[in-house]
Design a protein around this motif. Structure first.
Motif, PDB file in Angstrom:
ATOM      1  N   GLY A 168      83.761  38.758  21.336  1.00 58.78           N
ATOM      2  CA  GLY A 168      84.794  37.775  21.031  1.00 58.78           C
ATOM      3  C   GLY A 168      85.413  38.155  19.693  1.00 58.78           C
ATOM      4  N   TRP A 169      86.641  38.662  19.714  1.00 58.28           N
ATOM      5  CA  TRP A 169      87.346  39.035  18.470  1.00 58.28           C
ATOM      6  C   TRP A 169      88.428  37.995  18.226  1.00 58.28           C
ATOM      7  N   ARG A 170      88.391  37.378  17.063  1.00 57.13           N
ATOM      8  CA  ARG A 170      89.378  36.345  16.744  1.00 57.13           C
ATOM      9  C   ARG A 170      90.613  37.031  16.169  1.00 57.13           C
ATOM     10  N   GLY A 171      91.609  37.253  17.024  1.00 60.56           N
ATOM     11  CA  GLY A 171      92.809  37.930  16.564  1.00 60.56           C
ATOM     12  C   GLY A 171      93.381  38.803  17.672  1.00 60.56           C
ATOM     13  N   HIS A 172      94.192  39.777  17.252  1.00 62.71           N
ATOM     14  CA  HIS A 172      94.934  40.587  18.213  1.00 62.71           C
ATOM     15  C   HIS A 172      94.156  41.849  18.598  1.00 62.71           C
ATOM     16  N   PRO A 173      94.562  42.485  19.728  1.00 60.79           N
ATOM     17  CA  PRO A 173      93.775  43.595  20.273  1.00 60.79           C
ATOM     18  C   PRO A 173      93.562  44.765  19.310  1.00 60.79           C
ATOM     19  N   GLU A 174      94.582  45.070  18.463  1.00 68.33           N
ATOM     20  CA  GLU A 174      94.432  46.260  17.603  1.00 68.33           C
ATOM     21  C   GLU A 174      93.193  46.132  16.718  1.00 68.33           C
ATOM     22  N   GLY A 175      93.056  44.961  16.099  1.00 74.14           N
ATOM     23  CA  GLY A 175      91.901  44.738  15.216  1.00 74.14           C
ATOM     24  C   GLY A 175      90.601  44.771  16.000  1.00 74.14           C
ATOM     25  N   GLY A 176      90.627  44.180  17.190  1.00 75.03           N
ATOM     26  CA  GLY A 176      89.423  44.142  18.008  1.00 75.03           C
ATOM     27  C   GLY A 176      88.999  45.529  18.424  1.00 75.03           C
ATOM     28  N   MET A 177      89.975  46.345  18.851  1.00 70.74           N
ATOM     29  CA  MET A 177      89.640  47.711  19.285  1.00 70.74           C
ATOM     30  C   MET A 177      89.149  48.550  18.105  1.00 70.74           C
ATOM     31  N   ALA A 178      89.743  48.300  16.927  1.00 76.18           N
ATOM     32  CA  ALA A 178      89.274  49.043  15.745  1.00 76.18           C
ATOM     33  C   ALA A 178      87.805  48.710  15.478  1.00 76.18           C
ATOM     34  N   ALA A 179      87.431  47.457  15.742  1.00 74.70           N
ATOM     35  CA  ALA A 179      86.051  47.042  15.439  1.00 74.70           C
ATOM     36  C   ALA A 179      85.049  47.552  16.472  1.00 74.70           C
ATOM     37  N   VAL A 180      85.425  47.584  17.751  1.00 78.30           N
ATOM     38  CA  VAL A 180      84.416  47.906  18.781  1.00 78.30           C
ATOM     39  C   VAL A 180      84.743  49.158  19.607  1.00 78.30           C
ATOM     40  N   GLY A 181      85.868  49.819  19.284  1.00 79.12           N
ATOM     41  CA  GLY A 181      86.307  50.973  20.084  1.00 79.12           C
ATOM     42  C   GLY A 181      85.231  52.050  20.200  1.00 79.12           C
TER      43      GLY A 181
END
Ligand SMILES: Cc1cc2nc3c(=O)[nH]c(=O)nc-3n(C[C@H](O)[C@H](O)[C@H](O)COP(=O)(O)OP(=O)(O)OC[C@H]3O[C@@H](n4cnc5c(N)ncnc54)[C@H](O)[C@@H]3O)c2cc1C
Length: 452
Positions: free
Chosen positions: A260-273
């Motif tokens: 669960g990433w609170r925000g937009h996909p770019e930030g989420g992918m940077a965190a879990v890519g």
């Protein structure tokens, strides 16, 4: 004699009263966990707050202990109080939101979905839990781990007020000004202090989420778990991860890392890519979501299955946890799985003094969830869950587990171990002030402080 007393209660109230011989009793009694077989002497569905007051006073006079049911999801069976009066608030559903103050007022029988639907209409959310059919009452009063835990803290941290009926039948309006010590106690002390009829939450804006699951298996599984711990160690507050470990159809262990990433996909992918690209990852299903979609990532687990949960709030993530997950997943049968809910960020930064909740310093809630149908499997499933809890116990913060995931046979020592000693003492003093006879004892029980 009881017959007269029951007539007396009926005469004092407008709600529905069910005794074991009444049509509807069995259905009303049904527990979430089929292993919770307690049979209340009576089930009372109050029509309003004066009904709750009258029923509590009547129970005091009749010498009956009181149990409380909201969403009914207690796996430990606390809302199936054997031989007691069960006050069933499950029909008290409805929440209102004040967007100007960013607060919500919710009736205590609300499920998460009721609160979520009301807040989402204003682009707001309360940190609560991840299964939308669980009740807000039990969940909030004993913690509350959600997709917002690392950015907002536990559900109990967002509890800014409540209305509570005490064991004497007094109605207390609880907030920082009027009952600060009780507000502190309700933030983690469970249903020990009375019956909460309303809960008030501070809300937060959640315009976008990015979430889903990544699934892993094969020879590099252990490495994938360790990489997940590394991602967690570096994670910003926006990221919440949970690891689920189970036995695949071919008998080998597998995990999913739920995001669960609170925000937009770019930030989420940077965190879990990096995890999605890990060689053990065979499926990554991550996508932009709104808050309600994120809240329905998990499908509800139905009522009526046999369940036994046991675990620990742990203080560090290391190789022994990866090994325990793999071993227990390899041995899992039926629907059983091991769960690691990772916790960081604001959950840790909120001062200990804000809430009685005792798991603040934990880096994860680690619990075995044994779930099965056939009574013939009882012994093996319970043994599996206990074995996992034993394996992770060296990592435990104080030897206690997450009280919302308590085992059916939880000991008094495990309840006390869920709190720091200072908090435990304060909670016992509060219990003595509000419920000296321990009328509300169907919960992770805090015994009233003894006379000095
Ligand atoms: C499928 C499933 C998913 C879950 N997911 C999560 C999750 O994502 N995050 C999380 O943190 N927890 C989760 N839980 C655990 C959940 O927080 C507890 O089961 C909690 O007890 C559910 O609250 P309830 O109101 O439904 O429970 P109930 O069984 O109704 O109540 C349990 C106990 O809480 C107390 N209580 C409840 N309402 C009141 C009240 N109004 N006044 C006083 N005392 C009250 C009473 O002691 C009562 O016996 C989950 C549980 C299940 C079964």
């Amino acid at each position: 004699m009881l017959g007269e007393a029951v007539q007396d209660l009926r005469g004092r109230t407008r709600g529905e009263l069910l005794q074991p011989a009444d049509v509807g009793y069995e259905e009303a009694r049904e527990a979430y966990n089929a292993m919770a077989t307690g049979r209340p002497a009576m089930i009372f569905r109050p029509a309003n707050v004066p009904d709750v007051v009258a029923a509590v006073r009547w129970a005091q006079e009749s010498g009956l202990a009181i149990g409380v049911r909201g969403g009914g999801h207690s796996v430990a069976g606390h809302s199936s109080p054997d031989g007691a009066l069960l006050i069933d608030l499950s029909r008290w559903r409805g929440a209102t939101v004040d967007p100007a103050t960013r607060t919500a007022d919710a009736l205590a029988g609300c499920r998460l979905m009721d609160l979520d639907a009301a807040t989402y209409a204003h682009g707001l959310a309360a940190p609560s839990g991840t299964f939308i059919d669980t009740g807000i009452g039990g969940l909030t009063l004993s913690g509350g781990i959600s997709w917002l835990v690392s950015s907002e803290g536990f559900a109990c941290d967002a509890l800014i007020g409540a209305q509570l009926v005490t064991a004497d039948g007094d109605v207390l309006e609880v907030d920082e000004t009027r009952e600060p010590e009780l507000l502190w106690g309700l933030r983690g002390g469970g249903g020990n202090f009375g019956i909460v009829t309303h809960l008030r939450y501070a809300l937060t804006e959640v315009p976008a989420m990015f979430g889903g699951r990544m699934r892993f298996r094969g020879g590099a599984l252990r490495d994938a778990i360790l990489r997940t711990f590394e991602v967690e160690a570096a994670a910003p507050d926006e990221l919440v991860l949970a690891i689920v470990a189970w036995r695949d159809e071919d008998g080998s262990p597998a995990i999913s890392v739920n995001v669960g990433w609170r925000g937009h996909p770019e930030g989420g992918m940077a965190a879990v890519g990096a995890l999605a690209r890990h060689p053990a990852c065979y499926e990554a299903d991550l996508k932009p979501m709104n808050w309600l979609q994120q809240q329905t990532l998990y499908e509800p687990i139905p009522f009526g299955l046999r369940q036994y949960w046991k675990g620990h709030l742990i203080g560090r993530l290391d190789e022994s946890l990866a090994d325990a997950l793999i071993s227990s997943a390899s041995e899992a049968t039926n629907e059983s799985f091991a769960l690691v809910e990772l916790i960081h960020g604001k959950a840790h930064r909120i001062p200990e003094a804000h809430a009685a909740f005792g798991g603040r310093s934990a880096v994860a809630n680690v619990t075995a969830l044994a779930i099965w149908e056939d009574p013939a499997d009882d012994e093996a499933e319970i043994a599996w869950a206990r074995r996992f809890a034993d394996r992770v116990s060296p990592l435990s913060v104080r030897g206690g587990g997450y009280l919302n995931y308590a085992e059916l046979d939880q000991t008094a020592a495990r309840v006390a171990a869920a709190y720091p000693p200072d908090s435990w003492m304060r909670l016992q003093q509060l219990k003595r002030r509000l419920d000296p006879m321990n009328l509300f004892r169907f919960n992770p029980n805090i015994p009233p402080e003894a006379d000095s």
